[in-house]
Design an enzyme around this catalytic site. Structure first.
Site, PDB file in Angstrom:
ATOM      1  N   THR A 133       0.811  -1.215   0.000  1.00  0.00           N
ATOM      2  CA  THR A 133       0.000   0.000   0.000  1.00  0.00           C
ATOM      3  C   THR A 133       0.850   1.274   0.000  1.00  0.00           C
ATOM      4  OG1 THR A 133      -1.399  -1.320   1.478  1.00  0.00           O
ATOM      5  CG2 THR A 133      -2.077   0.926   1.092  1.00  0.00           C
ATOM      6  N   GLU A 247     -13.564   4.549  -8.248  1.00  0.00           N
ATOM      7  CA  GLU A 247     -13.399   3.120  -7.999  1.00  0.00           C
ATOM      8  C   GLU A 247     -14.016   2.729  -6.656  1.00  0.00           C
ATOM      9  OE1 GLU A 247      -9.481   1.774  -6.817  1.00  0.00           O
ATOM     10  OE2 GLU A 247      -9.646   0.021  -8.097  1.00  0.00           O
TER      11      GLU A 247
HETATM   12  C1  LIG Z   1      -8.166 -10.294  -5.997  1.00  0.00           C
HETATM   13  C2  LIG Z   1      -7.330  -9.032  -5.996  1.00  0.00           C
HETATM   14  C3  LIG Z   1      -7.361  -8.208  -7.122  1.00  0.00           C
HETATM   15  C4  LIG Z   1      -6.553  -7.061  -7.168  1.00  0.00           C
HETATM   16  N1  LIG Z   1      -6.527  -6.307  -8.311  1.00  0.00           N
HETATM   17  C5  LIG Z   1      -5.619  -5.283  -8.414  1.00  0.00           C
HETATM   18  C6  LIG Z   1      -5.447  -4.589  -9.655  1.00  0.00           C
HETATM   19  O1  LIG Z   1      -6.126  -4.865 -10.649  1.00  0.00           O
HETATM   20  N2  LIG Z   1      -4.495  -3.622  -9.718  1.00  0.00           N
HETATM   21  C7  LIG Z   1      -3.706  -3.295  -8.647  1.00  0.00           C
HETATM   22  O2  LIG Z   1      -2.861  -2.403  -8.779  1.00  0.00           O
HETATM   23  N3  LIG Z   1      -3.859  -3.937  -7.455  1.00  0.00           N
HETATM   24  C8  LIG Z   1      -4.793  -4.918  -7.309  1.00  0.00           C
HETATM   25  N4  LIG Z   1      -4.935  -5.598  -6.119  1.00  0.00           N
HETATM   26  C9  LIG Z   1      -4.064  -5.260  -4.984  1.00  0.00           C
HETATM   27  C10 LIG Z   1      -4.831  -4.577  -3.852  1.00  0.00           C
HETATM   28  O3  LIG Z   1      -5.139  -3.256  -4.214  1.00  0.00           O
HETATM   29  C11 LIG Z   1      -3.933  -4.686  -2.611  1.00  0.00           C
HETATM   30  O4  LIG Z   1      -3.900  -6.059  -2.229  1.00  0.00           O
HETATM   31  C12 LIG Z   1      -4.446  -3.845  -1.470  1.00  0.00           C
HETATM   32  O5  LIG Z   1      -4.337  -2.486  -1.793  1.00  0.00           O
HETATM   33  C13 LIG Z   1      -3.632  -4.116  -0.192  1.00  0.00           C
HETATM   34  O6  LIG Z   1      -2.267  -4.032  -0.474  1.00  0.00           O
HETATM   35  P1  LIG Z   1      -1.283  -5.227  -0.040  1.00  0.00           P
HETATM   36  O7  LIG Z   1      -1.927  -6.492  -0.444  1.00  0.00           O
HETATM   37  O8  LIG Z   1       0.063  -4.950  -0.590  1.00  0.00           O
HETATM   38  O9  LIG Z   1      -1.272  -5.150   1.533  1.00  0.00           O
HETATM   39  P2  LIG Z   1      -0.186  -4.451   2.461  1.00  0.00           P
HETATM   40  O10 LIG Z   1       0.031  -3.034   2.047  1.00  0.00           O
HETATM   41  O11 LIG Z   1       0.989  -5.337   2.557  1.00  0.00           O
HETATM   42  O12 LIG Z   1      -0.948  -4.454   3.854  1.00  0.00           O
HETATM   43  C14 LIG Z   1      -1.188  -5.671   4.579  1.00  0.00           C
HETATM   44  C15 LIG Z   1      -2.093  -5.357   5.752  1.00  0.00           C
HETATM   45  O13 LIG Z   1      -1.441  -4.439   6.637  1.00  0.00           O
HETATM   46  C16 LIG Z   1      -2.265  -3.308   6.860  1.00  0.00           C
HETATM   47  N5  LIG Z   1      -1.422  -2.103   6.946  1.00  0.00           N
HETATM   48  C17 LIG Z   1      -0.352  -1.785   6.175  1.00  0.00           C
HETATM   49  N6  LIG Z   1       0.160  -0.598   6.556  1.00  0.00           N
HETATM   50  C18 LIG Z   1      -0.604  -0.156   7.588  1.00  0.00           C
HETATM   51  C19 LIG Z   1      -0.591   1.024   8.406  1.00  0.00           C
HETATM   52  N7  LIG Z   1       0.321   1.984   8.230  1.00  0.00           N
HETATM   53  N8  LIG Z   1      -1.530   1.145   9.366  1.00  0.00           N
HETATM   54  C20 LIG Z   1      -2.458   0.170   9.555  1.00  0.00           C
HETATM   55  N9  LIG Z   1      -2.519  -0.959   8.804  1.00  0.00           N
HETATM   56  C21 LIG Z   1      -1.603  -1.107   7.835  1.00  0.00           C
HETATM   57  C22 LIG Z   1      -3.219  -3.224   5.669  1.00  0.00           C
HETATM   58  O14 LIG Z   1      -4.413  -2.585   6.043  1.00  0.00           O
HETATM   59  C23 LIG Z   1      -3.407  -4.705   5.311  1.00  0.00           C
HETATM   60  O15 LIG Z   1      -4.477  -5.222   6.057  1.00  0.00           O
HETATM   61  C24 LIG Z   1      -5.763  -6.720  -6.041  1.00  0.00           C
HETATM   62  C25 LIG Z   1      -5.774  -7.538  -4.895  1.00  0.00           C
HETATM   63  C26 LIG Z   1      -6.536  -8.691  -4.880  1.00  0.00           C
HETATM   64  C27 LIG Z   1      -6.473  -9.572  -3.662  1.00  0.00           C
END
Ligand SMILES: Cc1cc2nc3c(=O)[nH]c(=O)nc-3n(C[C@H](O)[C@H](O)[C@H](O)COP(=O)(O)OP(=O)(O)OC[C@H]3O[C@@H](n4cnc5c(N)ncnc54)[C@H](O)[C@@H]3O)c2cc1C
Length: 389
Positions: A133, A247
């Site tokens: 993120t 979105e």
């Molecule tokens: C089925 C699917 C389809 C997707 N499609 C797309 C797409 O088409 N294009 C695209 O670009 N992305 C896509 N994504 C990615 C999606 O946007 C990300 O999975 C989502 O934004 C979360 O990012 P991450 O998985 O890297 O989690 P991370 O950033 O690794 O976070 C993991 C957890 O930690 C928490 N966290 C992290 N930092 C903090 C903080 N500072 N404070 C509190 N909590 C925190 C988050 O809330 C989360 O619960 C898709 C994901 C899925 C599963």
């Protein structure tokens, strides 16, 4: 049963048209696609043929020229019918990025084809495996070399690539340590997938619990014509953020569609299923969770229409879009749990579709933005609390 909704009198014609189309794709259709892990090509083709995926493209480019409110109803009705708008929602918000920030030449080149269904713009590549993120730290780079950009790096979870002709790509064009603001120095590009795949771009499917067509993407000296840069170099993060309000609101509408779907099934079942010589819905332990979930879905629905109203009036809608997404994702998840619980063991049988919709709606606690990150936005941007990152 069809539950009353707080917005039931608005857009009746639109809803009826969508319901008629969706009725041609019953529960067996969506269940079979999910069981086989296949993309619902016939359903998406029907939506495209009837112009629904071009709802927000202006009439001058061949679209319907409708607002976010109407587009969100399309998404809601797909999910309320038992389908999954996640297979096609990308097109609705990705085209907005092109419309708002693309050059006239880019709009002329792509929008009429997207409106007619000849071109699909279903994919947007932002997320990376090592930065998550924390988007401003992305490591994918695009370096200018004459009349081209050369892209290197990796993305993850990039959806619908096998059912798209175009992809919007976010990459760093100026290294992070050379920009004054970390949100600067990133740019967005239109990637024509037929040219890119096998010529510097490779993809690897990710099998997942929601049957989403999604991939890991690798860039190894992918060349993109410089004319495919959208807007100004270095401003891409801001352009992407603009599109995220649409979105989030559209996905809120999908969750609301899910919420009504779960509740309609649960209420029917609670009225019919007799245990201990009375319908289970007579027990408040069964009816209260359903009533609570209905209240939550209705409240989320109102916030969703407020986000749409502001977006369509070109007012700032960041807070409302985020709040609508959070409220709706929580409400649909609550409705999903109440529905599954109401069905007892039968809720786990594939033929009831509840376990499938349960998995599908769970995604929206995490994607496209996680619940924590929305709360962080509200704390910082609405409440004015200190930044936590
Ligand atoms: C089925 C699917 C389809 C997707 N499609 C797309 C797409 O088409 N294009 C695209 O670009 N992305 C896509 N994504 C990615 C999606 O946007 C990300 O999975 C989502 O934004 C979360 O990012 P991450 O998985 O890297 O989690 P991370 O950033 O690794 O976070 C993991 C957890 O930690 C928490 N966290 C992290 N930092 C903090 C903080 N500072 N404070 C509190 N909590 C925190 C988050 O809330 C989360 O619960 C898709 C994901 C899925 C599963």
């Amino acid at each position: 049963m069809t539950l009353p909704t707080s917005a039931s009198t608005d857009h009746d014609d639109l809803r009826q048209a969508l319901r008629a189309l969706c009725a041609g794709f019953g529960p067996e259709y969506h269940r079979t696609q999910a069981q086989n892990g296949t993309y619902p090509v016939e359903f998406i083709d029907a939506l495209t043929r009837d112009g629904w995926l071009a709802a927000m493209i202006p009439e001058s480019y061949g679209g319907a020229g409708l607002g976010l409110a109407e587009a969100s109803i399309v998404m809601e009705e797909i999910n309320r019918s038992g389908g999954n708008a996640g297979h096609c929602h990308g097109q609705m918000y990705n085209m907005g990025t092109l419309l708002r920030h693309g050059s006239d030449a880019q709009k002329e080149r792509y929008l009429p084809g997207i409106a007619s269904g000849e071109l699909r713009l279903q994919s947007m590549a932002v997320t990376e495996p090592t930065t998550g993120t924390d988007t401003t730290k992305i490591k994918t780079t695009a370096r200018r070399n004459g009349d081209r950009y050369v892209v290197n790096g990796q993305k993850v979870w990039i959806s619908r690539l096998e059912h798209s002709d175009l992809m919007i790509l976010l990459a760093r064009t100026t290294p992070l340590d050379q920009v004054k603001k970390k949100s600067r120095g990133m740019s967005i590009f239109i990637v024509e997938l037929a040219d890119a795949l096998g010529h510097g771009m490779t993809i690897q499917p990710i099998r997942n619990m929601v049957g989403h067509e999604t991939h890991e993407v690798f860039f190894d000296n992918l060349e993109i014509p410089a004319e495919n840069l959208i807007g100004e170099e270095g401003m891409g993060f801001r352009y992407i953020l603009d599109g995220l309000n649409a979105e989030r609101t559209l996905i809120a509408a999908e969750c609301i569609g899910d919420g009504y779907w779960f509740l309609e099934r649960a209420v029917d079942y609670a009225g019919e299923r007799v245990v201990f010589d009375r319908p289970i819905g007579q027990n408040q332990g069964v009816s209260f969770p359903l009533a609570q979930a209905y209240v939550d879905v209705e409240a989320a629905n109102l916030m969703r229409f407020e986000a749409c109203r502001r977006f369509d009036a070109q007012e700032d809608c960041g807070a409302q879009a985020n709040m609508a997404k959070l409220l709706a994702a929580d409400a649909s998840w609550k409705a999903a749990n109440a529905c599954l619980q109401t069905h007892g063991g039968f809720g786990f049988a594939e033929e009831y579709d509840i376990e499938r919709k349960f998995r599908e709606t769970r995604l929206y606690q995490v994607a496209p933005i996680s619940t924590n990150l929305i709360l962080s936005y509200v704390a910082e941007h609405v409440l004015g609390l200190p930044r936590s990152f």
